[in-house]
Motif scaffolding. Structure first.
Motif, PDB file in Angstrom:
ATOM      1  N   ILE A  95       0.793  -1.303   0.051  1.00  0.00           N
ATOM      2  CA  ILE A  95       0.006  -0.100   0.033  1.00  0.00           C
ATOM      3  C   ILE A  95       0.980   1.098   0.040  1.00  0.00           C
ATOM      4  CG2 ILE A  95      -1.914   1.169   1.021  1.00  0.00           C
ATOM      5  CD1 ILE A  95      -1.132  -2.456   2.251  1.00  0.00           C
ATOM      6  N   SER A  96       0.757   1.966  -0.841  1.00  0.00           N
ATOM      7  CA  SER A  96       1.847   3.185  -1.300  1.00  0.00           C
ATOM      8  C   SER A  96       1.009   4.407  -1.327  1.00  0.00           C
ATOM      9  CB  SER A  96       2.643   3.068  -2.532  1.00  0.00           C
ATOM     10  OG  SER A  96       3.189   1.586  -2.599  1.00  0.00           O
ATOM     11  N   ASN A  97       1.694   5.637  -0.797  1.00  0.00           N
ATOM     12  CA  ASN A  97       1.083   6.841  -0.955  1.00  0.00           C
ATOM     13  C   ASN A  97       1.181   7.150  -2.367  1.00  0.00           C
ATOM     14  OD1 ASN A  97       1.837  10.161  -1.126  1.00  0.00           O
ATOM     15  ND2 ASN A  97       0.922   9.719   0.795  1.00  0.00           N
ATOM     16  N   ALA A  98      -0.025   7.876  -2.708  1.00  0.00           N
ATOM     17  CA  ALA A  98      -0.191   8.430  -3.917  1.00  0.00           C
ATOM     18  C   ALA A  98      -0.370   9.870  -4.181  1.00  0.00           C
ATOM     19  CB  ALA A  98      -1.415   7.487  -4.584  1.00  0.00           C
ATOM     20  N   GLU A  99       0.330  10.394  -3.199  1.00  0.00           N
ATOM     21  CA  GLU A  99       0.247  12.119  -3.105  1.00  0.00           C
ATOM     22  C   GLU A  99       1.521  12.794  -3.346  1.00  0.00           C
ATOM     23  OE1 GLU A  99      -1.844  12.887   0.531  1.00  0.00           O
ATOM     24  OE2 GLU A  99      -3.783  12.187  -0.078  1.00  0.00           O
ATOM     25  N   GLY A 100       2.486  11.855  -3.597  1.00  0.00           N
ATOM     26  CA  GLY A 100       4.001  12.328  -4.132  1.00  0.00           C
ATOM     27  C   GLY A 100       4.849  12.173  -3.037  1.00  0.00           C
ATOM     28  N   LYS A 101       4.646  11.617  -1.846  1.00  0.00           N
ATOM     29  CA  LYS A 101       5.445  11.560  -0.600  1.00  0.00           C
ATOM     30  C   LYS A 101       6.527  10.422  -0.827  1.00  0.00           C
ATOM     31  CE  LYS A 101       2.287  13.811   2.350  1.00  0.00           C
ATOM     32  NZ  LYS A 101       1.305  13.825   3.715  1.00  0.00           N
ATOM     33  N   VAL A 102       7.679  10.490  -1.177  1.00  0.00           N
ATOM     34  CA  VAL A 102       8.600   9.809  -1.460  1.00  0.00           C
ATOM     35  C   VAL A 102       9.698   9.307   0.007  1.00  0.00           C
ATOM     36  CG1 VAL A 102       8.497  10.059  -3.646  1.00  0.00           C
ATOM     37  CG2 VAL A 102      10.144  11.098  -2.609  1.00  0.00           C
ATOM     38  N   ASN A 103      10.248   8.339  -0.057  1.00  0.00           N
ATOM     39  CA  ASN A 103      11.217   7.677   0.776  1.00  0.00           C
ATOM     40  C   ASN A 103      12.596   8.764   0.588  1.00  0.00           C
ATOM     41  OD1 ASN A 103      13.495   5.947   1.654  1.00  0.00           O
ATOM     42  ND2 ASN A 103      12.040   5.658   3.065  1.00  0.00           N
ATOM     43  N   ALA A 104      13.211   9.138   1.534  1.00  0.00           N
ATOM     44  CA  ALA A 104      14.564   9.777   1.206  1.00  0.00           C
ATOM     45  C   ALA A 104      15.663   9.018   0.785  1.00  0.00           C
ATOM     46  CB  ALA A 104      14.907  10.724   2.439  1.00  0.00           C
ATOM     47  N   ILE A 105      15.500   7.637   0.924  1.00  0.00           N
ATOM     48  CA  ILE A 105      16.639   6.844   0.623  1.00  0.00           C
ATOM     49  C   ILE A 105      16.473   6.221  -0.779  1.00  0.00           C
ATOM     50  CG2 ILE A 105      18.017   4.886   1.190  1.00  0.00           C
ATOM     51  CD1 ILE A 105      18.108   7.224   3.100  1.00  0.00           C
ATOM     52  N   ASN A 106      15.209   5.558  -1.087  1.00  0.00           N
ATOM     53  CA  ASN A 106      15.158   4.731  -2.072  1.00  0.00           C
ATOM     54  C   ASN A 106      14.095   5.822  -3.299  1.00  0.00           C
ATOM     55  OD1 ASN A 106      12.257   4.598  -1.439  1.00  0.00           O
ATOM     56  ND2 ASN A 106      12.525   2.512  -0.796  1.00  0.00           N
ATOM     57  N   LYS A 107      13.843   6.776  -2.925  1.00  0.00           N
ATOM     58  CA  LYS A 107      12.984   7.675  -3.864  1.00  0.00           C
ATOM     59  C   LYS A 107      11.754   7.061  -4.186  1.00  0.00           C
ATOM     60  CE  LYS A 107      16.630  10.600  -3.364  1.00  0.00           C
ATOM     61  NZ  LYS A 107      16.454  11.467  -2.004  1.00  0.00           N
ATOM     62  N   LYS A 108      11.166   6.061  -3.669  1.00  0.00           N
ATOM     63  CA  LYS A 108      10.012   5.526  -4.274  1.00  0.00           C
ATOM     64  C   LYS A 108       8.968   6.026  -3.094  1.00  0.00           C
ATOM     65  CE  LYS A 108      12.142   1.226  -5.981  1.00  0.00           C
ATOM     66  NZ  LYS A 108      12.250  -0.074  -5.767  1.00  0.00           N
ATOM     67  N   PRO A 109       7.498   5.880  -3.436  1.00  0.00           N
ATOM     68  CA  PRO A 109       6.591   6.394  -2.571  1.00  0.00           C
ATOM     69  C   PRO A 109       6.647   5.508  -1.274  1.00  0.00           C
ATOM     70  CG  PRO A 109       5.671   5.911  -4.869  1.00  0.00           C
ATOM     71  CD  PRO A 109       7.115   5.467  -4.904  1.00  0.00           C
ATOM     72  N   VAL A 110       6.617   6.174  -0.168  1.00  0.00           N
ATOM     73  CA  VAL A 110       6.307   5.600   1.059  1.00  0.00           C
ATOM     74  C   VAL A 110       5.161   4.638   1.181  1.00  0.00           C
ATOM     75  CG1 VAL A 110       7.341   7.627   2.376  1.00  0.00           C
ATOM     76  CG2 VAL A 110       4.753   7.552   1.966  1.00  0.00           C
ATOM     77  N   SER A 111       5.569   3.533   1.847  1.00  0.00           N
ATOM     78  CA  SER A 111       4.730   2.444   1.826  1.00  0.00           C
ATOM     79  C   SER A 111       4.472   1.391   3.105  1.00  0.00           C
ATOM     80  CB  SER A 111       4.873   1.746   0.449  1.00  0.00           C
ATOM     81  OG  SER A 111       6.023   0.831   0.495  1.00  0.00           O
ATOM     82  N   TYR A 112       3.511   0.824   3.313  1.00  0.00           N
ATOM     83  CA  TYR A 112       3.378  -0.365   4.131  1.00  0.00           C
ATOM     84  C   TYR A 112       2.988  -1.753   3.284  1.00  0.00           C
ATOM     85  CZ  TYR A 112       3.911   1.518   8.645  1.00  0.00           C
ATOM     86  OH  TYR A 112       4.215   2.111   9.999  1.00  0.00           O
ATOM     87  N   LYS A 113       3.487  -2.831   3.734  1.00  0.00           N
ATOM     88  CA  LYS A 113       3.210  -3.982   3.077  1.00  0.00           C
ATOM     89  C   LYS A 113       2.334  -5.048   4.024  1.00  0.00           C
ATOM     90  CE  LYS A 113       7.771  -6.207   3.718  1.00  0.00           C
ATOM     91  NZ  LYS A 113       9.213  -6.678   3.099  1.00  0.00           N
TER      92      LYS A 113
END
Length: 246
Positions: A95-113
């Motif tokens: 489940i990923s954020n779809a509002e442009g918020k990304v992780n500072a390390i991998n530059k992918k949307p912040v998420s939970y699994k």
């Protein structure tokens, strides 16, 4: 779920149960649950994707055949998101954020699994026939995952009045409109349970069976969030005066 063997069964070798005591047939059955997960991963608009581990064919870039990787498939509409667990692919759902918020390390949307069956063994969906009353009332258990667009009136996976139902209600009815769930305010419905083939050792008091799942951050934090938690002190561990530090 114990009873006398039915007239159609061998009283000493019941087909649909286990003889746990003389004249006592413990029926084979399932315990099915469904968790309503109103997700909001760093915002109300989220996207769900299915992750399968895929083996890479032998090639010039994989000459030894030991490479494998996660294949991600976005679930875009409600009917796309009726999914089952597949342990052979280490399947999970992100489940990923779809509002442009990304992780500072991998530059992918912040998420939970959502990782299924982390408590107890992986289990199948409902075994009863689709036309049976059990399947009509508990159709939510025919899949491990459903995703719907958030609607506060949709509260219970089997519908509002399950005992009175004669036809399917709840999740199978709600997804008929096949609403978009990509980049939306969504709800995940995770079905899971235990298929119980009774043992003689389960009678007369059954031990514990375990089932469940884990929601785990995946690129949500900048590192291990527990790294600076102070170590626990065991109050029962004390020096007895014979240690070499004297």
């Amino acid at each position: 779920s114990t009873n006398l063997p039915s007239a159609l069964e061998d009283p000493m070798q019941p087909k649909y149960g286990t003889l746990v005591a003389p004249g006592v047939n413990s029926q084979i059955h399932q315990h099915m649950f469904c968790s309503r997960l109103d997700m909001a991963v760093d915002g109300t608009k989220n996207t769900v994707s299915e992750i399968d581990i895929v083996s890479e064919p032998i090639s010039d870039t994989n000459p030894y055949g030991n490479a494998f990787y996660p294949k991600e498939t976005i679930l875009k509409h409600e009917q796309d998101a009726v999914r089952t667990c597949d342990a052979s692919k280490a399947r999970l759902w992100k489940i990923s954020n779809a509002e442009g918020k990304v992780n500072a390390i991998n530059k992918k949307p912040v998420s939970y699994k959502l990782i299924p069956f982390t408590r107890g063994a992986a289990q199948p969906v409902l075994f009863t026939h689709p036309e049976s009353a059990v399947s009509k009332k508990g159709n939510f258990a025919s899949a491990h995952l459903w995703v719907t667009k958030n609607n506060h009136k949709e509260r219970y996976p089997a519908g509002e009045y399950t005992p009175q139902l004669k036809e399917i209600d709840g999740l199978p009815t709600w997804i008929q409109s096949n609403r978009q769930i990509e980049e939306e305010d969504i709800v995940l419905w995770h079905s899971y349970g235990v298929t119980h083939i009774p043992r003689v050792e389960d009678f007369p008091v059954m031990p514990c069976e375990s089932t469940g799942f884990t929601l785990k951050p995946d690129g949500f934090f900048g590192g291990n969030p527990a790294i600076d938690i102070p170590p626990e002190t065991n109050s029962k561990s004390k020096l007895d005066g014979t240690c070499c530090n004297e």
